[in-house]
Structure formats: structure tokens, C-alpha cells
Design a protein around this motif. Structure first.
Motif, mmCIF file in Angstrom:
data_model
loop_
_atom_site.group_PDB
_atom_site.id
_atom_site.type_symbol
_atom_site.label_atom_id
_atom_site.label_comp_id
_atom_site.label_asym_id
_atom_site.label_seq_id
_atom_site.Cartn_x
_atom_site.Cartn_y
_atom_site.Cartn_z
ATOM 1 N N ASP A 14 0.782 -1.222 -0.080
ATOM 2 C CA ASP A 14 0.083 -0.264 0.169
ATOM 3 C C ASP A 14 0.786 1.378 0.148
ATOM 4 O O ASP A 14 0.469 2.015 -0.260
ATOM 5 N N ASP A 15 1.393 1.000 0.837
ATOM 6 C CA ASP A 15 2.616 2.309 0.418
ATOM 7 C C ASP A 15 3.320 2.632 -0.551
ATOM 8 O O ASP A 15 4.100 3.482 -1.218
ATOM 9 N N VAL A 16 3.701 1.179 -1.502
ATOM 10 C CA VAL A 16 4.032 1.897 -3.050
ATOM 11 C C VAL A 16 3.660 2.155 -3.246
ATOM 12 O O VAL A 16 4.073 2.930 -4.419
ATOM 13 N N ARG A 17 2.743 1.303 -3.572
ATOM 14 C CA ARG A 17 1.078 1.833 -4.293
ATOM 15 C C ARG A 17 1.132 3.470 -4.082
ATOM 16 O O ARG A 17 0.839 3.977 -5.416
ATOM 17 N N ALA A 18 0.968 3.679 -2.907
ATOM 18 C CA ALA A 18 0.135 5.785 -2.682
ATOM 19 C C ALA A 18 1.980 6.112 -3.552
ATOM 20 O O ALA A 18 1.454 7.196 -4.090
ATOM 21 N N ALA A 19 3.245 5.743 -3.232
ATOM 22 C CA ALA A 19 3.814 6.791 -3.846
ATOM 23 C C ALA A 19 4.121 7.020 -4.989
ATOM 24 O O ALA A 19 4.861 7.462 -6.273
ATOM 25 N N LEU A 20 3.714 5.303 -6.006
ATOM 26 C CA LEU A 20 3.411 5.931 -7.110
ATOM 27 C C LEU A 20 2.772 6.390 -7.955
ATOM 28 O O LEU A 20 2.866 7.167 -8.274
ATOM 29 N N THR A 21 1.404 6.411 -7.341
ATOM 30 C CA THR A 21 0.495 7.191 -7.474
ATOM 31 C C THR A 21 0.362 8.309 -6.996
ATOM 32 O O THR A 21 0.243 9.772 -8.530
ATOM 33 N N ASP A 22 1.168 9.076 -5.805
ATOM 34 C CA ASP A 22 1.608 10.557 -6.413
ATOM 35 C C ASP A 22 2.560 10.665 -7.263
ATOM 36 O O ASP A 22 2.531 12.272 -7.488
ATOM 37 N N LEU A 23 3.445 9.857 -7.779
ATOM 38 C CA LEU A 23 4.568 10.118 -9.249
ATOM 39 C C LEU A 23 3.503 10.170 -9.823
ATOM 40 O O LEU A 23 4.045 10.662 -11.116
ATOM 41 N N GLY A 24 2.370 10.151 -10.383
ATOM 42 C CA GLY A 24 1.388 9.814 -11.396
ATOM 43 C C GLY A 24 1.601 8.847 -12.261
ATOM 44 O O GLY A 24 1.721 8.831 -13.889
ATOM 45 N N ASP A 68 13.036 9.003 -18.807
ATOM 46 C CA ASP A 68 12.709 9.921 -17.642
ATOM 47 C C ASP A 68 12.481 10.431 -16.376
ATOM 48 O O ASP A 68 12.377 11.390 -15.670
ATOM 49 N N ARG A 69 11.493 9.105 -15.848
ATOM 50 C CA ARG A 69 11.038 9.250 -15.107
ATOM 51 C C ARG A 69 11.487 7.944 -14.195
ATOM 52 O O ARG A 69 10.869 7.496 -12.692
ATOM 53 N N VAL A 70 12.359 7.489 -14.555
ATOM 54 C CA VAL A 70 13.234 6.004 -13.517
ATOM 55 C C VAL A 70 13.524 6.225 -12.711
ATOM 56 O O VAL A 70 12.602 5.571 -11.583
ATOM 57 N N ASP A 71 14.346 7.743 -12.346
ATOM 58 C CA ASP A 71 15.389 7.560 -11.976
ATOM 59 C C ASP A 71 13.922 8.001 -9.706
ATOM 60 O O ASP A 71 14.011 7.739 -9.004
ATOM 61 N N ALA A 72 13.580 8.436 -11.000
ATOM 62 C CA ALA A 72 11.871 8.913 -9.171
ATOM 63 C C ALA A 72 11.682 8.081 -9.102
ATOM 64 O O ALA A 72 11.095 7.687 -7.649
ATOM 65 N N VAL A 73 10.825 7.477 -9.628
ATOM 66 C CA VAL A 73 10.236 6.167 -9.671
ATOM 67 C C VAL A 73 11.148 5.282 -8.351
ATOM 68 O O VAL A 73 10.442 3.903 -7.554
ATOM 69 N N MET A 74 11.688 4.778 -9.105
ATOM 70 C CA MET A 74 12.651 3.751 -8.467
ATOM 71 C C MET A 74 13.581 4.433 -6.905
ATOM 72 O O MET A 74 13.447 3.379 -5.492
ATOM 73 N N SER A 75 13.373 5.973 -6.478
ATOM 74 C CA SER A 75 13.481 6.546 -5.723
ATOM 75 C C SER A 75 12.367 6.193 -4.322
ATOM 76 O O SER A 75 12.401 6.378 -3.357
ATOM 77 N N ALA A 76 11.477 6.671 -5.207
ATOM 78 C CA ALA A 76 9.853 6.662 -4.668
ATOM 79 C C ALA A 76 9.517 4.904 -3.546
ATOM 80 O O ALA A 76 9.058 5.268 -2.853
ATOM 81 N N ILE A 77 9.719 4.023 -4.781
ATOM 82 C CA ILE A 77 9.235 2.790 -4.381
ATOM 83 C C ILE A 77 10.783 2.345 -2.938
ATOM 84 O O ILE A 77 10.390 1.241 -2.015
ATOM 85 N N ALA A 78 11.768 3.026 -3.622
ATOM 86 C CA ALA A 78 12.890 2.336 -2.329
ATOM 87 C C ALA A 78 12.514 3.051 -1.025
ATOM 88 O O ALA A 78 12.398 2.784 0.227
ATOM 89 N N SER A 79 12.416 4.287 -1.363
ATOM 90 C CA SER A 79 12.018 4.779 0.147
ATOM 91 C C SER A 79 10.150 4.935 1.196
ATOM 92 O O SER A 79 10.544 3.962 1.853
ATOM 93 N N ALA A 80 9.459 4.151 -0.137
ATOM 94 C CA ALA A 80 8.086 3.360 0.383
ATOM 95 C C ALA A 80 8.289 1.825 1.321
ATOM 96 O O ALA A 80 7.766 1.844 1.653
ATOM 97 N N ALA A 81 9.244 0.844 0.625
ATOM 98 C CA ALA A 81 9.371 -0.040 0.855
ATOM 99 C C ALA A 81 10.506 -0.554 1.912
ATOM 100 O O ALA A 81 10.696 -1.246 2.350
ATOM 101 N N ASN A 82 11.369 0.817 1.971
ATOM 102 C CA ASN A 82 12.322 0.297 3.339
ATOM 103 C C ASN A 82 11.709 0.210 4.235
ATOM 104 O O ASN A 82 11.400 0.910 4.893
#
Length: 112
Positions: A14-24, A68-82
Motif C-alpha cells: 500500500d505504501d509503494v502504491r501510494a508513492a507511485l500514485t503520487d508520482l503520477g 526520464d521518470r525511472v530515477d524518480a520511480v525507483m527512489s519512490a519505491i525504495a523510500s516506501a518499501a524500506n
């Protein structure tokens, strides 16, 4: 386009889903999987007996995003899943050569 694939702990979905949704990120595929990495499974106790679980339940999240969105997506997943504990997961990125939206016939980035 790139496929970002993350293998995470189930409670963090749920945290990862929310983080990715926030990124669009507008879509993702989620699959229940089993596996192991450095932790090599775990030992559980059931009805007083100890047994080894070789494959640990995980969740695989996949999303196709623009280059161009890969780094932002990876960062969001890493932060949410940590959680800071072993078994937090991994993120993989692979190129996507083509995409097609079946309903409209759109291809490439328009199909995302």
C-alpha cells in the motif's frame, strides 16, 4: 520506456502504491511471488515443531514508465518499501521496445 520491477515485502504494498500514485504513475501490475535472496529463507515454529521456509512470500510490482521518470520511480519505491531490515527487496529496470494499447491502437509512450 522502461519496465521498473520491484520485489518487496507484502505489508509495504500500500505504501509503494501510494508513492507511485503520487508520482503520477497511472498503472501497475502486482503479483504475489515467493523467493529468497541473501536471507536464504527463514525458520518458523508451527504447533511446537520447527521447520524451514525456503521461499519467502513477496510482492512483485511492475510499472512501465518513460525513460526520464525511472530515477524518480525507483527512489519512490525504495523510500516506501524500506524497513531497514533484511529482505526489504530489490528493484530492477529493463528496456521496453514497444507497447500497444489494445483498445485504441495507440503505440509507444502514448500507450502508457
Amino acid at each position: 520506456m522502461k519496465l521498473v520491477m520491484a520485489v518487496i515485502k507484502p505489508p509495504k504494498l500500500d505504501d509503494v502504491r501510494a508513492a507511485l500514485t503520487d508520482l503520477g504513475v497511472t498503472g501497475m501490475t502486482v503479483t504475489a511471488v515467493k523467493g529468497y535472496g541473501r536471507q536464504k529463507g527463514q525458520t518458523e515454529i508451527y504447533r511446537g515443531a520447527e521447520y524451514d521456509i525456503n521461499f519467502i512470500p513477496k510482492i512483485k510490482v511492475e510499472a512501465v514508465v518513460a525513460d526520464d521518470r525511472v530515477d524518480a520511480v525507483m527512489s519512490a519505491i525504495a523510500s516506501a518499501a524500506n524497513t531497514g531490515k533484511i529482505g526489504d527487496g530489490k528493484i530492477f529496470v529493463t528496456p521496453i521496445e514497444q507497447s500497444l494499447r489494445i483498445r485504441t491502437g495507440e503505440t509507444g509512450a502514448e500507450a502508457l
